[in-house]
Write a protein that holds these residues in place. Structure first.
Motif, PDB file in Angstrom:
ATOM      1  N   TYR A   2      20.025  37.885  42.294  1.00 37.68           N
ATOM      2  CA  TYR A   2      18.842  37.283  42.905  1.00 37.68           C
ATOM      3  C   TYR A   2      19.209  35.877  43.342  1.00 37.68           C
ATOM      4  CZ  TYR A   2      14.367  34.690  42.896  1.00 37.68           C
ATOM      5  OH  TYR A   2      13.306  33.879  43.211  1.00 37.68           O
ATOM      6  N   GLY A   3      18.759  35.505  44.533  1.00 38.52           N
ATOM      7  CA  GLY A   3      19.063  34.161  45.005  1.00 38.52           C
ATOM      8  C   GLY A   3      18.192  33.775  46.181  1.00 38.52           C
ATOM      9  N   GLN A   4      18.361  32.560  46.629  1.00 38.05           N
ATOM     10  CA  GLN A   4      17.670  32.045  47.809  1.00 38.05           C
ATOM     11  C   GLN A   4      18.587  31.058  48.508  1.00 38.05           C
ATOM     12  OE1 GLN A   4      13.832  30.331  46.921  1.00 38.05           O
ATOM     13  NE2 GLN A   4      12.886  32.317  46.501  1.00 38.05           N
ATOM     14  N   THR A   5      18.361  30.860  49.800  1.00 39.28           N
ATOM     15  CA  THR A   5      19.111  29.843  50.532  1.00 39.28           C
ATOM     16  C   THR A   5      18.949  28.491  49.846  1.00 39.28           C
ATOM     17  OG1 THR A   5      18.726  31.028  52.607  1.00 39.28           O
ATOM     18  CG2 THR A   5      19.416  28.733  52.777  1.00 39.28           C
ATOM     19  N   GLU A   6      17.740  28.221  49.364  1.00 38.91           N
ATOM     20  CA  GLU A   6      17.457  26.932  48.720  1.00 38.91           C
ATOM     21  C   GLU A   6      18.223  26.745  47.412  1.00 38.91           C
ATOM     22  OE1 GLU A   6      13.847  27.935  51.255  1.00 38.91           O
ATOM     23  OE2 GLU A   6      15.355  29.011  50.089  1.00 38.91           O
ATOM     24  N   ALA A   7      18.790  27.819  46.873  1.00 36.46           N
ATOM     25  CA  ALA A   7      19.616  27.728  45.664  1.00 36.46           C
ATOM     26  C   ALA A   7      21.094  27.898  46.019  1.00 36.46           C
ATOM     27  CB  ALA A   7      19.197  28.783  44.644  1.00 36.46           C
ATOM     28  N   THR A   8      21.416  27.690  47.289  1.00 32.01           N
ATOM     29  CA  THR A   8      22.791  27.772  47.789  1.00 32.01           C
ATOM     30  C   THR A   8      23.388  29.151  47.547  1.00 32.01           C
ATOM     31  OG1 THR A   8      22.933  25.484  46.998  1.00 32.01           O
ATOM     32  CG2 THR A   8      24.880  26.361  48.042  1.00 32.01           C
ATOM     33  N   ALA A   9      22.573  30.130  47.347  1.00 30.58           N
ATOM     34  CA  ALA A   9      22.962  31.539  47.185  1.00 30.58           C
ATOM     35  C   ALA A   9      22.382  32.128  45.916  1.00 30.58           C
ATOM     36  CB  ALA A   9      24.461  31.749  47.267  1.00 30.58           C
ATOM     37  N   ARG A  10      23.048  31.995  44.785  1.00 26.01           N
ATOM     38  CA  ARG A  10      22.691  32.793  43.612  1.00 26.01           C
ATOM     39  C   ARG A  10      21.892  32.018  42.571  1.00 26.01           C
ATOM     40  NH1 ARG A  10      24.055  35.422  46.871  1.00 26.01           N
ATOM     41  NH2 ARG A  10      21.809  35.615  46.767  1.00 26.01           N
ATOM     42  N   ILE A  11      20.930  32.751  41.966  1.00 27.19           N
ATOM     43  CA  ILE A  11      20.126  32.245  40.862  1.00 27.19           C
ATOM     44  C   ILE A  11      20.409  33.034  39.588  1.00 27.19           C
ATOM     45  CG2 ILE A  11      17.745  32.161  39.975  1.00 27.19           C
ATOM     46  CD1 ILE A  11      16.854  31.310  42.764  1.00 27.19           C
ATOM     47  N   SER A  12      20.487  34.366  39.710  1.00 27.30           N
ATOM     48  CA  SER A  12      20.720  35.197  38.525  1.00 27.30           C
ATOM     49  C   SER A  12      21.589  36.403  38.861  1.00 27.30           C
ATOM     50  CB  SER A  12      19.379  35.681  37.947  1.00 27.30           C
ATOM     51  OG  SER A  12      18.743  36.567  38.858  1.00 27.30           O
ATOM     52  N   ILE A  13      22.206  36.968  37.824  1.00 25.33           N
ATOM     53  CA  ILE A  13      23.082  38.130  37.974  1.00 25.33           C
ATOM     54  C   ILE A  13      22.855  39.082  36.803  1.00 25.33           C
ATOM     55  CG2 ILE A  13      25.490  38.924  38.046  1.00 25.33           C
ATOM     56  CD1 ILE A  13      26.243  36.248  39.287  1.00 25.33           C
ATOM     57  N   LEU A  14      22.728  40.368  37.107  1.00 27.39           N
ATOM     58  CA  LEU A  14      22.638  41.393  36.068  1.00 27.39           C
ATOM     59  C   LEU A  14      24.037  41.925  35.799  1.00 27.39           C
ATOM     60  CD1 LEU A  14      20.874  43.192  34.215  1.00 27.39           C
ATOM     61  CD2 LEU A  14      20.762  44.840  36.112  1.00 27.39           C
ATOM     62  N   GLN A  15      24.551  41.609  34.624  1.00 27.03           N
ATOM     63  CA  GLN A  15      25.900  42.047  34.271  1.00 27.03           C
ATOM     64  C   GLN A  15      25.942  43.557  34.076  1.00 27.03           C
ATOM     65  OE1 GLN A  15      28.631  40.246  34.278  1.00 27.03           O
ATOM     66  NE2 GLN A  15      27.632  38.287  34.668  1.00 27.03           N
ATOM     67  N   MET A  16      27.085  44.151  34.356  1.00 27.54           N
ATOM     68  CA  MET A  16      27.245  45.603  34.334  1.00 27.54           C
ATOM     69  C   MET A  16      26.923  46.197  32.959  1.00 27.54           C
ATOM     70  SD  MET A  16      28.066  47.979  36.486  1.00 27.54           S
ATOM     71  CE  MET A  16      28.478  49.721  36.455  1.00 27.54           C
ATOM     72  N   GLU A  17      27.198  45.467  31.895  1.00 26.55           N
ATOM     73  CA  GLU A  17      26.973  45.994  30.553  1.00 26.55           C
ATOM     74  C   GLU A  17      25.491  46.228  30.248  1.00 26.55           C
ATOM     75  OE1 GLU A  17      27.582  42.711  27.444  1.00 26.55           O
ATOM     76  OE2 GLU A  17      28.437  41.830  29.275  1.00 26.55           O
ATOM     77  N   TYR A  18      24.617  45.585  31.041  1.00 26.50           N
ATOM     78  CA  TYR A  18      23.169  45.760  30.840  1.00 26.50           C
ATOM     79  C   TYR A  18      22.542  46.627  31.934  1.00 26.50           C
ATOM     80  CZ  TYR A  18      23.882  41.776  27.732  1.00 26.50           C
ATOM     81  OH  TYR A  18      24.324  40.938  26.736  1.00 26.50           O
ATOM     82  N   ALA A  19      23.362  47.231  32.778  1.00 22.91           N
ATOM     83  CA  ALA A  19      22.869  47.946  33.955  1.00 22.91           C
ATOM     84  C   ALA A  19      21.886  49.049  33.603  1.00 22.91           C
ATOM     85  CB  ALA A  19      24.042  48.517  34.744  1.00 22.91           C
ATOM     86  N   ARG A  20      22.164  49.812  32.556  1.00 20.92           N
ATOM     87  CA  ARG A  20      21.266  50.908  32.156  1.00 20.92           C
ATOM     88  C   ARG A  20      20.050  50.377  31.403  1.00 20.92           C
ATOM     89  NH1 ARG A  20      25.867  54.716  30.839  1.00 20.92           N
ATOM     90  NH2 ARG A  20      25.740  56.404  32.358  1.00 20.92           N
ATOM     91  N   GLU A  21      20.316  49.511  30.445  1.00 16.34           N
ATOM     92  CA  GLU A  21      19.262  49.014  29.571  1.00 16.34           C
ATOM     93  C   GLU A  21      18.214  48.205  30.325  1.00 16.34           C
ATOM     94  OE1 GLU A  21      18.891  45.883  25.798  1.00 16.34           O
ATOM     95  OE2 GLU A  21      20.855  46.460  26.577  1.00 16.34           O
TER      96      GLU A  21
END
Length: 414
Positions: free
Chosen positions: A304-323
């Motif tokens: 998740y991100g916005q231009t106003e945050a220069t790209a990225r705000i958060s990332i869902l790591q692969m280990e939590y992809a299912r949960e």
């Protein structure tokens, strides 16, 4: 919030360097490792890239503005990096920008430089003004300079200007600083474990904040960028990708819809890491690509991100992809997310983000380029969501009358 007296700017500018450019070339300016490979069979090493950027930056100067039509090609990338090195402020526009819009940007910001593709029909936009003269040609691009344009009064931390999330008309611009770029790139590299061995392909435009972050992060780690403007639906895109063994693929929700329709998950490819941002990905597609990657030993990151945050705000790591299916993950390193609710009973509210990657603010005219940091590292995203008990972010809506289609923000009201 940073406050600087205008009389102190000259001394301050000597203290502020572009850490992204310094880091890219610090140990690699003599390296023969490939930095850029284009679909036109151009193979540019870090040694060659350093020389090209240095040579072009000689034509540029600080306290000046450039208009850059950003293609996914060598010429645009070299000019962009040269702007960062020289301290020239580029206004980065998508290649689909209209001639009328270009003329409006020229009128509003009086750019000292304009870089256009040689095959662009927009050359007439500059030819109408005798003030602009052709100076050099860079890999199928021509650089125009307005030799009569004066220096601008520009806030010394400012690095680039981007339209707000690819709006569909000439809009206010997001003022992004040198620290914004470096901090976000560094933290994305850590979160996605980008390394020198990676090979990223330009599956989205570099004019888009998400595409630009792919360039920043992979050059920062001395990886390789494959430059193409081909669509992911074209066979030539995947021929090029597989020929140079691309490992990293980035897409917006629409990109993943196209991949699904094209039967991508049933075809051979060299991609090891898929990333997604630019709007909410339907849970169905998130699950489809998550399961595909788990089955094949690949990685899939929802972001998740916005231009106003220069790209990225958060990332869902692969280990939590299912949960945590449906979540956009946790804040990147150095960032924090808060939910601003109407009362203590609600869990859902506006998403507030804090971090060094929060932009300086906006501008709508030349005079506003001298504005200081107006956000102080705090971004009111305008998105509605909530945090679960483990601190994972879920987005449920938008506060204003905007939707995102194909990764671009579109206003629903006049």
């Amino acid at each position: 919030m940073l406050k600087i007296n205008i009389h102190d700017w000259v001394g301050l500018k000597q203290m502020i360097n572009n850490r992204l450019i310094e880091t890219i070339f610090s140990d690699f300016q003599n390296s023969d490792k490939y930095a850029l490979i284009s679909e036109h069979k151009e193979e540019i090493t870090y040694r060659q890239l350093f020389r090209l950027v240095t040579d072009v930056s000689v034509y540029l100067k600080g306290e000046r503005v450039a208009l850059l039509i950003m293609n996914n090609d060598v010429g645009a990338v070299v000019f962009y990096l040269a702007c960062l090195k020289a301290g020239t402020i580029p206004i980065i526009l998508d290649k689909k920008v209209t001639e009328t819009e270009v003329e409006q940007y020229i009128k509003t910001y009086e750019p000292n430089f304009i870089l256009l593709p040689l095959d662009s029909e927009m050359e007439v936009a500059t030819d109408r003004s005798s003030d602009y003269v052709k100076t050099i040609t860079i890999y199928r691009h021509v650089l125009y300079e307005n030799t009569g344009a004066a220096e601008k009064e520009i806030f010394p931390l400012l690095a680039i200007l981007l339209p707000t999330s690819g709006t569909t008309h000439v809009s206010r611009l997001v003022r992004i600083s040198k620290e914004n770029i470096y901090d976000n790139a560094k933290n994305i590299c850590n979160s996605l474990q980008i390394s020198e061995e990676d090979v990223a392909i330009t599956s989205i435009p570099l004019s888009y904040t998400y595409g630009l972050s792919v360039l920043h992060t992979h050059l920062l780690k001395h990886a390789t960028i494959l430059l193409t403007d081909k669509s992911v639906l074209q066979k030539k895109f995947w021929d090029f990708s597989n020929q140079y063994r691309a490992t990293s693929f980035a897409g917006v929700p629409y990109t993943y819809e196209l991949l699904e329709k094209n039967g991508h998950i049933n075809k051979e490819n060299t991609i090891k890491t898929y990333t997604q941002a630019g709007g909410r990905l339907p849970v169905r597609l998130q699950k489809l690509f998550m399961e595909y990657c788990l089955r094949t030993g690949k990685k899939f990151y929802v972001m998740y991100g916005q231009t106003e945050a220069t790209a990225r705000i958060s990332i869902l790591q692969m280990e939590y992809a299912r949960e945590k299916l449906g979540s956009v993950g946790q804040p990147i390193d150095g960032g924090k997310v808060f939910i601003e609710t109407q009362d203590s009973v609600q869990n859902e509210g506006e998403i507030i983000y804090t971090g060094k990657n929060v932009c300086l603010g906006y501008c709508s005219c030349l005079e506003e380029l001298k504005r200081e940091d107006e956000n102080g590292g705090v971004l009111h995203t305008g998105d509605i969501g909530y945090l679960d008990k483990d601190g994972f972010l879920y987005i449920t809506g938008r506060k204003s009358d905007f939707i995102k289609k194909y990764g671009r923000r579109i206003c629903l009201v006049k």
